[in-house]
Design a protein around this motif. Structure first.
Motif, PDB file in Angstrom:
ATOM      1  N   UNK A 173       0.873  -1.252   0.055  1.00  0.00           N
ATOM      2  CA  UNK A 173      -0.109   0.096   0.018  1.00  0.00           C
ATOM      3  C   UNK A 173       0.827   1.329  -0.003  1.00  0.00           C
ATOM      4  N   UNK A 174       2.084   1.248   0.260  1.00  0.00           N
ATOM      5  CA  UNK A 174       3.043   2.363   0.294  1.00  0.00           C
ATOM      6  C   UNK A 174       3.289   2.853  -1.070  1.00  0.00           C
ATOM      7  N   UNK A 175       3.598   4.198  -1.315  1.00  0.00           N
ATOM      8  CA  UNK A 175       4.009   4.639  -2.561  1.00  0.00           C
ATOM      9  C   UNK A 175       5.087   4.406  -3.149  1.00  0.00           C
ATOM     10  N   UNK A 176       6.071   4.021  -2.433  1.00  0.00           N
ATOM     11  CA  UNK A 176       7.430   3.731  -2.869  1.00  0.00           C
ATOM     12  C   UNK A 176       7.184   2.216  -3.775  1.00  0.00           C
ATOM     13  N   UNK A 177       6.533   1.419  -3.168  1.00  0.00           N
ATOM     14  CA  UNK A 177       6.367   0.041  -3.612  1.00  0.00           C
ATOM     15  C   UNK A 177       5.578   0.059  -5.028  1.00  0.00           C
ATOM     16  N   UNK A 178       4.591   1.024  -5.028  1.00  0.00           N
ATOM     17  CA  UNK A 178       3.714   1.402  -6.329  1.00  0.00           C
ATOM     18  C   UNK A 178       4.727   1.787  -7.439  1.00  0.00           C
ATOM     19  N   UNK A 179       5.535   2.578  -7.064  1.00  0.00           N
ATOM     20  CA  UNK A 179       6.388   3.236  -8.140  1.00  0.00           C
ATOM     21  C   UNK A 179       7.728   2.021  -8.639  1.00  0.00           C
ATOM     22  N   UNK A 180       8.147   1.091  -7.811  1.00  0.00           N
ATOM     23  CA  UNK A 180       9.303   0.372  -7.898  1.00  0.00           C
ATOM     24  C   UNK A 180       8.874  -0.563  -9.246  1.00  0.00           C
ATOM     25  N   UNK A 181       7.571  -0.750  -9.760  1.00  0.00           N
ATOM     26  CA  UNK A 181       7.549  -1.760 -10.957  1.00  0.00           C
ATOM     27  C   UNK A 181       8.285  -0.985 -12.335  1.00  0.00           C
ATOM     28  N   UNK A 182       8.523   0.259 -12.353  1.00  0.00           N
ATOM     29  CA  UNK A 182       9.084   0.864 -13.423  1.00  0.00           C
ATOM     30  C   UNK A 182      10.619   0.457 -13.477  1.00  0.00           C
ATOM     31  N   UNK A 183      11.167   0.062 -12.435  1.00  0.00           N
ATOM     32  CA  UNK A 183      12.663  -0.138 -12.086  1.00  0.00           C
ATOM     33  C   UNK A 183      13.181  -1.273 -13.100  1.00  0.00           C
ATOM     34  N   UNK A 184      14.130  -0.902 -13.824  1.00  0.00           N
ATOM     35  CA  UNK A 184      14.909  -2.001 -14.352  1.00  0.00           C
ATOM     36  C   UNK A 184      15.705  -2.969 -13.408  1.00  0.00           C
ATOM     37  N   UNK A 185      15.410  -4.054 -13.204  1.00  0.00           N
ATOM     38  CA  UNK A 185      16.159  -4.906 -12.093  1.00  0.00           C
ATOM     39  C   UNK A 185      17.464  -5.521 -12.571  1.00  0.00           C
ATOM     40  N   UNK A 186      18.185  -5.825 -11.802  1.00  0.00           N
ATOM     41  CA  UNK A 186      19.506  -6.466 -12.462  1.00  0.00           C
ATOM     42  C   UNK A 186      19.440  -7.878 -12.067  1.00  0.00           C
ATOM     43  N   UNK A 187      19.912  -8.826 -12.762  1.00  0.00           N
ATOM     44  CA  UNK A 187      20.061 -10.146 -12.500  1.00  0.00           C
ATOM     45  C   UNK A 187      21.018 -10.616 -11.494  1.00  0.00           C
ATOM     46  N   UNK A 188      21.019 -11.925 -10.912  1.00  0.00           N
ATOM     47  CA  UNK A 188      22.049 -12.304 -10.099  1.00  0.00           C
ATOM     48  C   UNK A 188      23.516 -12.324 -11.022  1.00  0.00           C
ATOM     49  N   UNK A 189      23.329 -12.771 -12.119  1.00  0.00           N
ATOM     50  CA  UNK A 189      24.327 -13.175 -13.045  1.00  0.00           C
ATOM     51  C   UNK A 189      25.080 -11.919 -13.409  1.00  0.00           C
ATOM     52  N   UNK A 190      24.205 -10.848 -13.945  1.00  0.00           N
ATOM     53  CA  UNK A 190      24.796  -9.627 -14.249  1.00  0.00           C
ATOM     54  C   UNK A 190      25.582  -8.873 -12.742  1.00  0.00           C
ATOM     55  N   UNK A 191      24.920  -8.971 -11.850  1.00  0.00           N
ATOM     56  CA  UNK A 191      25.365  -8.495 -10.565  1.00  0.00           C
ATOM     57  C   UNK A 191      26.819  -8.809 -10.447  1.00  0.00           C
ATOM     58  N   UNK A 192      26.810 -10.295 -10.492  1.00  0.00           N
ATOM     59  CA  UNK A 192      28.083 -10.967  -9.879  1.00  0.00           C
ATOM     60  C   UNK A 192      29.370 -10.763 -11.095  1.00  0.00           C
ATOM     61  N   UNK A 193      28.794 -10.563 -12.380  1.00  0.00           N
ATOM     62  CA  UNK A 193      29.628 -10.049 -13.228  1.00  0.00           C
ATOM     63  C   UNK A 193      30.187  -8.579 -13.073  1.00  0.00           C
ATOM     64  N   UNK A 194      29.231  -7.637 -12.725  1.00  0.00           N
ATOM     65  CA  UNK A 194      29.810  -6.355 -12.234  1.00  0.00           C
ATOM     66  C   UNK A 194      30.693  -6.352 -11.101  1.00  0.00           C
ATOM     67  N   UNK A 195      30.620  -7.329 -10.308  1.00  0.00           N
ATOM     68  CA  UNK A 195      31.334  -7.468  -9.040  1.00  0.00           C
ATOM     69  C   UNK A 195      32.816  -8.078  -9.222  1.00  0.00           C
ATOM     70  N   UNK A 196      32.848  -8.952 -10.068  1.00  0.00           N
ATOM     71  CA  UNK A 196      34.049  -9.772 -10.209  1.00  0.00           C
ATOM     72  C   UNK A 196      34.861  -9.447 -11.275  1.00  0.00           C
ATOM     73  N   UNK A 197      34.395  -8.990 -12.513  1.00  0.00           N
ATOM     74  CA  UNK A 197      35.332  -8.793 -13.573  1.00  0.00           C
ATOM     75  C   UNK A 197      36.394  -8.052 -13.508  1.00  0.00           C
ATOM     76  N   UNK A 198      36.468  -6.958 -12.696  1.00  0.00           N
ATOM     77  CA  UNK A 198      37.697  -6.315 -12.532  1.00  0.00           C
ATOM     78  C   UNK A 198      38.771  -6.916 -11.808  1.00  0.00           C
ATOM     79  N   UNK A 199      38.342  -7.703 -10.672  1.00  0.00           N
ATOM     80  CA  UNK A 199      39.406  -8.662 -10.061  1.00  0.00           C
ATOM     81  C   UNK A 199      39.854  -9.771 -10.806  1.00  0.00           C
TER      82      UNK A 199
END
Length: 539
Positions: A173-199
């Motif tokens: 029922x909160x406003x922030x929750x109603x707005x979050x469906x426009x957010x482009x989520x990042x997958x676990x795979x992409x987040x892991x790549x962003x984390x580990x590629x430099x190392x």
């Protein structure tokens, strides 16, 4: 340290998609979601994922400051606080990614476990990069660049679904929750790549980009996957009893149920049904995923032209009744040298047509291509030269290669085109059943672009489809061997794929017209050589 904290504070302050502080606190401390999963599921972008300070403690403190909470605390102090109680001792892992984005895993009997301090977060990330780099090195690969492929347990998809159902039920029922469906989520795979590629780039001394070299990281969590499988099986059984109807699919009591089957069952369940058997918060996993690292390389192509000087060497290995026919094969002579230098798993030999074992390949040579599977060493110009020297200066000297070099994938298309659309030239010693006349020479020499029909020759019917092939004889030229003799040398140019021996003797009428029908006598080829294969791109 202070500079890194400021960078993290800036990243968090710009992450407008994050929910209020009390929600973040609920997710981190009550539900057991790791920081990187919170960030990615709420669409936080950028390099923040590789930060060693991206821990529950640090983010909790900075986020609290930015929202007016815990104003008496500083990130530096918060780094030493244990907001998670005895979590470090129990080594519990994220309720969504199962420790993948905490860089925790088991590998070859070694545990790379969770520690909440920033120093240990850096160590965990370095451990992951080091395990990957050591695996690549141990298997003997030379990687100048690489790309990463990631496979994760199907249960993480169920975990994410449970996460969103929890948020919807509690904060829908909160406003922030109603707005979050426009957010482009990042997958676990992409987040892991962003984390580990430099190392990874640092540990492997190689550049990350899309190329032929790949590293596959496969995460498996048998305990969690088994629990999910059992829960879904019970839920389906319960629904079946209540509704007294069958479902489109089922989960059997087996460790080998495919991800596709589980995904199909998850899609069948409504949120309400799913929540009954799989809801947050729940007991967190005390073991991380098992990680398997598999480096590989896409096919590598080395090609050029080969000449065959022996009439006892077949093009490919020829075994009949466990007995080798001939002294060797072009394929083995070339490919064994290539495979040894490149340290590949297997090879495939491709050529622009083929010649019989008793036919020499002379002149410009026949184009060929060696496709090497999973070559551990990329062939340099020096290696290619070494391969050519090994073949050309061998004791037997059956085969000679020229214009040898590394080729791209387009070479395969060129090869296929050359098999049927190019021209080939031959030199053949022929015998006819009567003396050769000037009229015979004139008739053959004036023949241009003659179309012939060839049924599959009798000698290859056991391995070729019985077809009728239209082929073109572009030109012929005759040279006498002895005056008024029955032997002569015939030079001819034909469309690729023409059966030359059958064009001489007619193959009991299966090839027409033929030399015998043109000269109205019997004709046989005594010796045959290929003198030129006209094909661009392999010179």
């Amino acid at each position: 340290m202070e500079g890194e904290i400021e960078e993290l504070r800036l990243a968090i302050s710009k992450a407008g998609s994050l929910p209020p502080f009390d929600v973040v606190q609920d997710l981190l401390l009550s539900i057991g979601v790791c920081v990187r999963c919170v960030f990615r599921l709420f669409g936080v972008q950028g390099d923040v994922y590789s930060s060693s300070l991206l821990t529950e403690t640090t983010v909790y403190g900075i986020f609290g400051e930015l929202h007016g909470n815990r104003s008496d605390s500083t990130p530096k102090i918060l780094l030493t606080q244990d907001l998670t109680g005895d979590k470090e001792k129990k080594k519990v892992y994220c309720n969504i990614c199962l420790g993948i984005l905490q860089f925790c895993f088991t590998n070859d009997g070694n545990d790379y476990n969770l520690d909440t301090s920033s120093k240990q977060q850096t160590t965990c990330l370095d451990n992951l990069a080091e395990v990957v780099a050591n695996t690549v090195k141990a298997e003997g690969y030379q990687f100048h660049d690489f790309s990463v492929e990631i496979s994760i347990p199907i249960i993480t998809m169920a975990n994410e679904r449970a996460f969103w159902i929890y948020l919807k039920n509690k904060y829908g029922s909160q406003d922030w929750f109603k707005e979050m469906f426009h957010i482009e989520q990042i997958s676990i795979k992409d987040a892991l790549k962003l984390s580990v590629i430099s190392s990874l780039q640092s540990h492997m001394n190689a550049k990350h980009c899309f190329g032929s070299s790949r590293i596959r990281l496969t995460y498996v969590h048998l305990d969690a996957s088994s629990k999910l499988q059992n829960l879904l099986a019970k839920e389906l059984a319960s629904k079946k009893r209540k509704n007294d109807s069958s479902h489109d699919c089922s989960i059997e009591d087996s460790e080998c149920v495919s991800d596709a089957s589980i995904r199909k069952v998850l899609d069948l369940l409504e949120d309400s049904d799913f929540s009954e058997c799989f809801a947050l918060p729940r007991e967190r996993e005390s073991k991380p995923c098992h990680l398997t690292v598999v480096p590989c390389r896409m096919a590598t192509f080395i090609g050029g032209r080969y000449l065959k000087y022996s009439r006892r060497v077949s093009q490919s290995r020829w075994i009949i009744d466990d007995e080798r026919i001939g002294d060797a094969s072009v394929e083995e002579i070339i490919c064994n040298s290539v495979l040894q230098k490149c340290r590949g798993d297997t090879y495939k030999f491709h050529s622009a047509g083929r010649e019989d074992m008793d036919v020499r390949m002379l002149g410009s040579g026949r184009p060929f291509l060696v496709e090497i599977s999973n070559a551990k060493i990329l062939p340099s110009s020096a290696i290619v030269k070494d391969i050519a020297n090994t073949i050309n200066y061998s004791k037997d000297k059956f085969v000679f290669v020229k214009s040898l070099r590394v080729l791209g994938n387009e070479a395969w298309e060129m090869m296929r085109e050359g098999e049927s659309e190019k021209q080939k030239q031959y030199a053949a010693v022929l015998w006819i059943s009567r003396p050769l006349t000037e009229r015979d020479i004139e008739k053959l020499s004036k023949t241009k672009d003659l179309e012939i029909s060839q049924k599959t020759p009798i000698r290859v019917l056991h391995r070729r489809s019985p077809l009728v092939r239209k082929r073109i004889i572009h030109w012929m030229k005759v040279e006498k061997i002895v005056e008024n003799g029955q032997y002569f040398l015939l030079h001819l140019c034909t469309q690729a794929g023409t059966y030359i021996k059958e064009f001489a003797h007619g193959d009991l009428g299966r090839t027409y017209p033929c030399i015998g029908s043109l000269l109205e006598c019997r004709a046989e080829i005594i010796q045959l050589d290929v003198t030129d294969v006209i094909m661009e791109g392999f010179d």
